[in-house]
Design a protein around this motif. Sequence first.
Motif, PDB file in Angstrom:
ATOM      1  N   ARG A  43     -46.407  39.962   8.065  1.00 12.31           N
ATOM      2  CA  ARG A  43     -45.608  41.077   8.022  1.00 12.31           C
ATOM      3  C   ARG A  43     -46.270  42.568   8.401  1.00 12.31           C
ATOM      4  O   ARG A  43     -45.586  43.251   9.212  1.00 12.31           O
ATOM      5  CB  ARG A  43     -45.153  41.291   6.657  1.00 12.31           C
ATOM      6  N   PHE A  44     -47.543  42.681   8.065  1.00 14.30           N
ATOM      7  CA  PHE A  44     -48.056  43.733   8.447  1.00 14.30           C
ATOM      8  C   PHE A  44     -49.458  43.249   9.316  1.00 14.30           C
ATOM      9  O   PHE A  44     -49.930  42.410   9.347  1.00 14.30           O
ATOM     10  CB  PHE A  44     -48.513  44.458   7.258  1.00 14.30           C
ATOM     11  N   LEU A  45     -50.341  44.345   9.477  1.00 15.60           N
ATOM     12  CA  LEU A  45     -51.424  44.077  10.359  1.00 15.60           C
ATOM     13  C   LEU A  45     -52.649  43.804   9.291  1.00 15.60           C
ATOM     14  O   LEU A  45     -53.115  44.693   8.392  1.00 15.60           O
ATOM     15  CB  LEU A  45     -51.987  45.448  11.192  1.00 15.60           C
ATOM     16  N   ASP A  46     -53.343  42.662   9.262  1.00 17.34           N
ATOM     17  CA  ASP A  46     -54.091  42.225   8.350  1.00 17.34           C
ATOM     18  C   ASP A  46     -55.520  41.717   9.081  1.00 17.34           C
ATOM     19  O   ASP A  46     -55.275  40.834   9.909  1.00 17.34           O
ATOM     20  CB  ASP A  46     -53.723  41.037   7.439  1.00 17.34           C
ATOM     21  N   LYS A  74     -51.875  38.814  11.281  1.00 19.19           N
ATOM     22  CA  LYS A  74     -53.226  38.488  10.749  1.00 19.19           C
ATOM     23  C   LYS A  74     -54.083  38.048  11.812  1.00 19.19           C
ATOM     24  O   LYS A  74     -54.043  36.980  12.314  1.00 19.19           O
ATOM     25  CB  LYS A  74     -52.964  37.189   9.690  1.00 19.19           C
ATOM     26  N   VAL A  75     -55.039  39.111  11.914  1.00 22.55           N
ATOM     27  CA  VAL A  75     -56.110  38.977  12.898  1.00 22.55           C
ATOM     28  C   VAL A  75     -57.429  38.664  12.234  1.00 22.55           C
ATOM     29  O   VAL A  75     -57.917  39.120  11.287  1.00 22.55           O
ATOM     30  CB  VAL A  75     -56.271  40.168  13.748  1.00 22.55           C
ATOM     31  N   GLU A  76     -57.990  37.640  12.826  1.00 24.20           N
ATOM     32  CA  GLU A  76     -59.601  37.205  12.639  1.00 24.20           C
ATOM     33  C   GLU A  76     -60.329  37.464  13.605  1.00 24.20           C
ATOM     34  O   GLU A  76     -60.088  36.860  14.760  1.00 24.20           O
ATOM     35  CB  GLU A  76     -59.348  35.867  12.006  1.00 24.20           C
ATOM     36  N   VAL A  77     -61.383  38.230  13.418  1.00 23.81           N
ATOM     37  CA  VAL A  77     -62.782  38.369  14.687  1.00 23.81           C
ATOM     38  C   VAL A  77     -63.940  37.811  14.108  1.00 23.81           C
ATOM     39  O   VAL A  77     -64.378  38.037  12.864  1.00 23.81           O
ATOM     40  CB  VAL A  77     -62.583  39.603  14.849  1.00 23.81           C
ATOM     41  N   ARG A  78     -64.420  37.153  14.968  1.00 19.76           N
ATOM     42  CA  ARG A  78     -65.771  36.283  14.664  1.00 19.76           C
ATOM     43  C   ARG A  78     -66.614  36.705  15.726  1.00 19.76           C
ATOM     44  O   ARG A  78     -66.460  36.485  16.951  1.00 19.76           O
ATOM     45  CB  ARG A  78     -65.599  34.830  14.566  1.00 19.76           C
TER      46      ARG A  78
END
Length: 305
Positions: A43-46, A74-78
């Motif tokens: 729904r939002f930027l996570d 939903k953004v995941e950065v590694r």
Amino acid sequence: MPVYSMTGYASARHGTTVAGAESGARATPARRLGLEIRSVNARFLDIALRLPDELRAAEPLLRSLLTARLKRGKVEVRVALDNEDSPHLQDPQPKLLQRLNSLQDSVLAWLPGAAPLSVADALRLCATPQTGSEDGSQAIAALAEQALDALMAAREREGQRLVDALLERLWQLRKLTQQAAPMVPALVEQQRQRFLERWKEAMALTDGATLPEAARERALTEATAFALRIDVAEELTRLDAHLDEIERLLKKGGEAGKRLDFLIQELHREANTLGAKSAALDLTRISVDMKVLIEQMREQVQNIE
């Protein structure tokens, strides 16, 4: 302006030299920096960041870059930092060993019961030089820009596929609306004739006499009330208006996900009302077909930024 999906993946890698080697020492082994970005709908930027401890200083910069270009999801950065020749042990530098020995003596002087360093501990400590914060941040920023470009391109391609699928279902909904529009007048006339026949039977007009005027007026009144109950012209008009607005938003592009989600809810409400007012199997079938298409559209819209 393109429509972006919230689903995407991108990665980027390049070699970088670890800073901090002292003058006169042998060159520090080259290290390879890798960055991955995964995003799904939300729904939002996570944003969730997974960084090595030595690169934690770059976290604010990464968040700034991501929030500047991503609006929802939903953004995941590694981020990973490895030696290029990590399967092989590196010879520890003498100066580092001397420094470790000096530090160990200081610790044992204060804590005589502390365990001395093992060979494995010494190799591990000598094999993890620290990255210069400024050089590391610059390398991560360049890598993040490269990965973000790839991610946005992937999200744009996926967004275009979603738009094509939604436009196809819009066309099918318009076709169903056109099929439903002429059904209501025919149903009203059919029911009017049915009321008149029932009143004739009730009056037991077996002598061929003309139906009394009062009975005819009563039948027409009942037919009018029935027509009002099954009139779906207003629902069909609103359906057309919502379909026009959805098509306009898809062609305009940009951040349309939340508005499209609201319009899908309105479409579902009108289709439900159409089914509730249905007085014929064909109209019921159209309502069911509409709700199936609208539910498919809802699943697609959930992925649009």
